[in-house]
Design a protein around this motif. Structure first.
Motif, PDB file in Angstrom:
ATOM      1  N   LEU A  29       8.574  -6.175 -22.530  1.00  0.00           N
ATOM      2  CA  LEU A  29       9.256  -5.933 -23.802  1.00  0.00           C
ATOM      3  C   LEU A  29      10.566  -6.718 -23.917  1.00  0.00           C
ATOM      4  O   LEU A  29      10.834  -7.312 -24.969  1.00  0.00           O
ATOM      5  CB  LEU A  29       9.494  -4.439 -23.995  1.00  0.00           C
ATOM      6  N   PRO A  30      11.425  -6.760 -22.883  1.00  0.00           N
ATOM      7  CA  PRO A  30      12.617  -7.606 -22.997  1.00  0.00           C
ATOM      8  C   PRO A  30      12.290  -9.082 -23.194  1.00  0.00           C
ATOM      9  O   PRO A  30      12.956  -9.764 -23.977  1.00  0.00           O
ATOM     10  CB  PRO A  30      13.347  -7.371 -21.666  1.00  0.00           C
ATOM     11  N   VAL A  31      11.260  -9.584 -22.506  1.00  0.00           N
ATOM     12  CA  VAL A  31      10.866 -10.984 -22.677  1.00  0.00           C
ATOM     13  C   VAL A  31      10.388 -11.228 -24.103  1.00  0.00           C
ATOM     14  O   VAL A  31      10.721 -12.245 -24.722  1.00  0.00           O
ATOM     15  CB  VAL A  31       9.780 -11.365 -21.658  1.00  0.00           C
ATOM     16  N   THR A  32       9.620 -10.295 -24.647  1.00  0.00           N
ATOM     17  CA  THR A  32       9.144 -10.439 -26.024  1.00  0.00           C
ATOM     18  C   THR A  32      10.308 -10.453 -27.007  1.00  0.00           C
ATOM     19  O   THR A  32      10.337 -11.268 -27.943  1.00  0.00           O
ATOM     20  CB  THR A  32       8.184  -9.290 -26.366  1.00  0.00           C
ATOM     21  N   ALA A  33      11.265  -9.557 -26.814  1.00  0.00           N
ATOM     22  CA  ALA A  33      12.419  -9.508 -27.707  1.00  0.00           C
ATOM     23  C   ALA A  33      13.226 -10.806 -27.638  1.00  0.00           C
ATOM     24  O   ALA A  33      13.604 -11.378 -28.666  1.00  0.00           O
ATOM     25  CB  ALA A  33      13.305  -8.310 -27.363  1.00  0.00           C
ATOM     26  N   LEU A  34      13.501 -11.294 -26.426  1.00  0.00           N
ATOM     27  CA  LEU A  34      14.245 -12.549 -26.281  1.00  0.00           C
ATOM     28  C   LEU A  34      13.467 -13.731 -26.843  1.00  0.00           C
ATOM     29  O   LEU A  34      14.047 -14.643 -27.446  1.00  0.00           O
ATOM     30  CB  LEU A  34      14.567 -12.786 -24.804  1.00  0.00           C
ATOM     31  N   THR A  35      12.148 -13.724 -26.653  1.00  0.00           N
ATOM     32  CA  THR A  35      11.325 -14.807 -27.188  1.00  0.00           C
ATOM     33  C   THR A  35      11.401 -14.852 -28.703  1.00  0.00           C
ATOM     34  O   THR A  35      11.560 -15.930 -29.309  1.00  0.00           O
ATOM     35  CB  THR A  35       9.864 -14.631 -26.742  1.00  0.00           C
ATOM     36  N   LEU A  36      11.295 -13.711 -29.346  1.00  0.00           N
ATOM     37  CA  LEU A  36      11.367 -13.672 -30.803  1.00  0.00           C
ATOM     38  C   LEU A  36      12.735 -14.093 -31.310  1.00  0.00           C
ATOM     39  O   LEU A  36      12.854 -14.657 -32.408  1.00  0.00           O
ATOM     40  CB  LEU A  36      11.031 -12.263 -31.302  1.00  0.00           C
ATOM     41  N   VAL A  37      13.774 -13.834 -30.516  1.00  0.00           N
ATOM     42  CA  VAL A  37      15.126 -14.201 -30.935  1.00  0.00           C
ATOM     43  C   VAL A  37      15.305 -15.712 -30.956  1.00  0.00           C
ATOM     44  O   VAL A  37      15.833 -16.283 -31.914  1.00  0.00           O
ATOM     45  CB  VAL A  37      16.168 -13.535 -30.021  1.00  0.00           C
ATOM     46  N   VAL A  38      14.875 -16.392 -29.885  1.00  0.00           N
ATOM     47  CA  VAL A  38      15.119 -17.842 -29.774  1.00  0.00           C
ATOM     48  C   VAL A  38      13.979 -18.675 -30.341  1.00  0.00           C
ATOM     49  O   VAL A  38      14.167 -19.863 -30.626  1.00  0.00           O
ATOM     50  CB  VAL A  38      15.358 -18.231 -28.302  1.00  0.00           C
ATOM     51  N   LEU A  39      12.799 -18.087 -30.494  1.00  0.00           N
ATOM     52  CA  LEU A  39      11.629 -18.857 -30.923  1.00  0.00           C
ATOM     53  C   LEU A  39      11.817 -19.434 -32.308  1.00  0.00           C
ATOM     54  O   LEU A  39      11.561 -20.628 -32.533  1.00  0.00           O
ATOM     55  CB  LEU A  39      10.389 -17.959 -30.889  1.00  0.00           C
ATOM     56  N   ALA A  40      12.258 -18.608 -33.248  1.00  0.00           N
ATOM     57  CA  ALA A  40      12.353 -19.055 -34.634  1.00  0.00           C
ATOM     58  C   ALA A  40      13.345 -20.200 -34.791  1.00  0.00           C
ATOM     59  O   ALA A  40      13.051 -21.209 -35.447  1.00  0.00           O
ATOM     60  CB  ALA A  40      12.748 -17.880 -35.520  1.00  0.00           C
ATOM     61  N   HIS A  41      14.514 -20.047 -34.165  1.00  0.00           N
ATOM     62  CA  HIS A  41      15.537 -21.091 -34.292  1.00  0.00           C
ATOM     63  C   HIS A  41      15.064 -22.400 -33.687  1.00  0.00           C
ATOM     64  O   HIS A  41      15.221 -23.477 -34.288  1.00  0.00           O
ATOM     65  CB  HIS A  41      16.824 -20.626 -33.616  1.00  0.00           C
ATOM     66  N   MET A  42      14.465 -22.338 -32.521  1.00  0.00           N
ATOM     67  CA  MET A  42      14.017 -23.560 -31.871  1.00  0.00           C
ATOM     68  C   MET A  42      12.848 -24.191 -32.614  1.00  0.00           C
ATOM     69  O   MET A  42      12.755 -25.420 -32.718  1.00  0.00           O
ATOM     70  CB  MET A  42      13.627 -23.268 -30.422  1.00  0.00           C
ATOM     71  N   MET A  43      11.946 -23.372 -33.168  1.00  0.00           N
ATOM     72  CA  MET A  43      10.819 -23.910 -33.922  1.00  0.00           C
ATOM     73  C   MET A  43      11.310 -24.646 -35.165  1.00  0.00           C
ATOM     74  O   MET A  43      10.838 -25.745 -35.482  1.00  0.00           O
ATOM     75  CB  MET A  43       9.883 -22.775 -34.315  1.00  0.00           C
ATOM     76  N   ARG A  44      12.270 -24.068 -35.872  1.00  0.00           N
ATOM     77  CA  ARG A  44      12.792 -24.711 -37.083  1.00  0.00           C
ATOM     78  C   ARG A  44      13.509 -26.012 -36.755  1.00  0.00           C
ATOM     79  O   ARG A  44      13.399 -26.997 -37.486  1.00  0.00           O
ATOM     80  CB  ARG A  44      13.722 -23.744 -37.812  1.00  0.00           C
ATOM     81  N   MET A  45      14.256 -26.030 -35.647  1.00  0.00           N
ATOM     82  CA  MET A  45      14.929 -27.260 -35.250  1.00  0.00           C
ATOM     83  C   MET A  45      13.924 -28.320 -34.808  1.00  0.00           C
ATOM     84  O   MET A  45      14.114 -29.517 -35.074  1.00  0.00           O
ATOM     85  CB  MET A  45      15.917 -26.967 -34.121  1.00  0.00           C
ATOM     86  N   THR A  46      12.852 -27.902 -34.131  1.00  0.00           N
ATOM     87  CA  THR A  46      11.800 -28.842 -33.745  1.00  0.00           C
ATOM     88  C   THR A  46      11.141 -29.437 -34.980  1.00  0.00           C
ATOM     89  O   THR A  46      10.916 -30.657 -35.056  1.00  0.00           O
ATOM     90  CB  THR A  46      10.748 -28.130 -32.872  1.00  0.00           C
ATOM     91  N   ARG A  47      10.825 -28.608 -35.931  1.00  0.00           N
ATOM     92  CA  ARG A  47      10.212 -29.081 -37.177  1.00  0.00           C
ATOM     93  C   ARG A  47      11.133 -30.060 -37.893  1.00  0.00           C
ATOM     94  O   ARG A  47      10.692 -31.124 -38.356  1.00  0.00           O
ATOM     95  CB  ARG A  47       9.898 -27.885 -38.073  1.00  0.00           C
ATOM     96  N   ALA A  48      12.423 -29.719 -37.994  1.00  0.00           N
ATOM     97  CA  ALA A  48      13.370 -30.595 -38.685  1.00  0.00           C
ATOM     98  C   ALA A  48      13.533 -31.929 -37.959  1.00  0.00           C
ATOM     99  O   ALA A  48      13.607 -32.992 -38.598  1.00  0.00           O
ATOM    100  CB  ALA A  48      14.718 -29.896 -38.815  1.00  0.00           C
ATOM    101  N   ALA A  49      13.577 -31.897 -36.622  1.00  0.00           N
ATOM    102  CA  ALA A  49      13.747 -33.131 -35.852  1.00  0.00           C
ATOM    103  C   ALA A  49      12.545 -34.052 -36.011  1.00  0.00           C
ATOM    104  O   ALA A  49      12.690 -35.277 -36.188  1.00  0.00           O
ATOM    105  CB  ALA A  49      13.975 -32.797 -34.383  1.00  0.00           C
TER     106      ALA A  49
END
Length: 257
Positions: free
Chosen positions: A187-207
């Motif tokens: 559960l902690p890994v899932t919570a941390l993943t959801l926190v950083v996943l969206a930001h990194m995915m959007r930056m990857t898409r933009a790059a």
């Protein structure tokens, strides 16, 4: 490509170390500017002049500021973080007992979040402006709109309380079997993943989208390469620098956050 990635990573690590050093200097200088007496604050207003003098001598407060800073820096580099004024315990020992669990949690969160964010970013670019791109971007925006503690509450409610799949309290200890440890941090890994996943995915898409506007990408498309081939061979390798920057920032957040 691999050597350039290693070189870029080494440069970012060196820049991070320099930034930490600069921050330590600023914080130390700020503590010197603040009014008040550390020894007086520790011993209280009823302290005698002799006890204040002894404590200042013990803490090295009588020495020049630059001497105290470089002594502190040397102690930090050798792993000596001093002694807690409240508990009297060694600070390094207190941190060491929890550091492994923190690194273990951050490692598995990064193992899940970084590849998944890159894959989702590539898929969003491949189907940009389509329903797949809008769905991924919408879910990413929704996940960043919720605070971390709310995501944690939702995960605990459904997966620990209602469905009882994972434990609600992530307790780990030395000698704990690997599978049990993984179940405890799910559960902690899932919570941390959801926190950083969206930001990194959007930056990857933009790059990647930024590189997709280049002339050599258009030439590759005119040669008849498929969209995924263009992204894999041309767009993604040339957009790796900002993606690495975001990945390292997220990794630092996972460790210290």
């Amino acid at each position: 490509m691999s050597s350039s990635i290693v070189k870029l990573g080494a440069q970012r690590i060196a820049l991070g170390i320099m930034l930490l050093l600069a921050v330590s200097v600023l914080i130390f200088a700020g503590t010197q500017i603040l009014p008040g007496d550390v020894a007086q604050a520790i011993l209280g207003q009823s302290a005698t002049p002799e006890s204040l003098a002894n404590l200042r001598e013990q803490l090295g407060l009588n020495e020049p500021a630059y001497v105290r800073y470089f002594r502190w820096l040397g102690d930090v580099l050798t792993g000596d973080l001093g002694t807690s004024m409240t508990s009297g315990q060694e600070i390094s020992g207190a941190i060491k007992g929890r550091l492994w669990n923190t690194l273990f949690l951050a490692f598995w969160a990064a193992v899940v979040a970084v590849p998944l964010a890159i894959i989702l970013g590539v898929i969003a670019v491949r189907y940009r402006n389509g329903w797949v791109d809008k769905l991924i971007s919408g879910l990413a925006l929704a996940s960043t709109s919720f605070p971390e503690f709310f995501i944690g509450y939702v995960l605990v409610y459904f997966f620990a309380v209602k469905w009882q799949i994972f434990p609600g309290i992530s307790t780990v200890f030395d000698g704990m079997p690997f599978l049990e440890r993984m179940q405890a941090i799910a559960l902690p890994v899932t919570a941390l993943t959801l926190v950083v996943l969206a930001h990194m995915m959007r930056m990857t898409r933009a790059a990647i989208l930024n590189v997709m506007q280049s002339a050599y990408v258009e030439t590759a498309e005119l040669k008849g390469l498929s969209a995924f081939a263009v992204i894999r061979k041309h767009a993604f390798p040339n957009s790796i620098a900002p993606i690495i920057n975001v990945a390292m920032l997220n990794l630092a957040y996972l460790i210290v956050g």
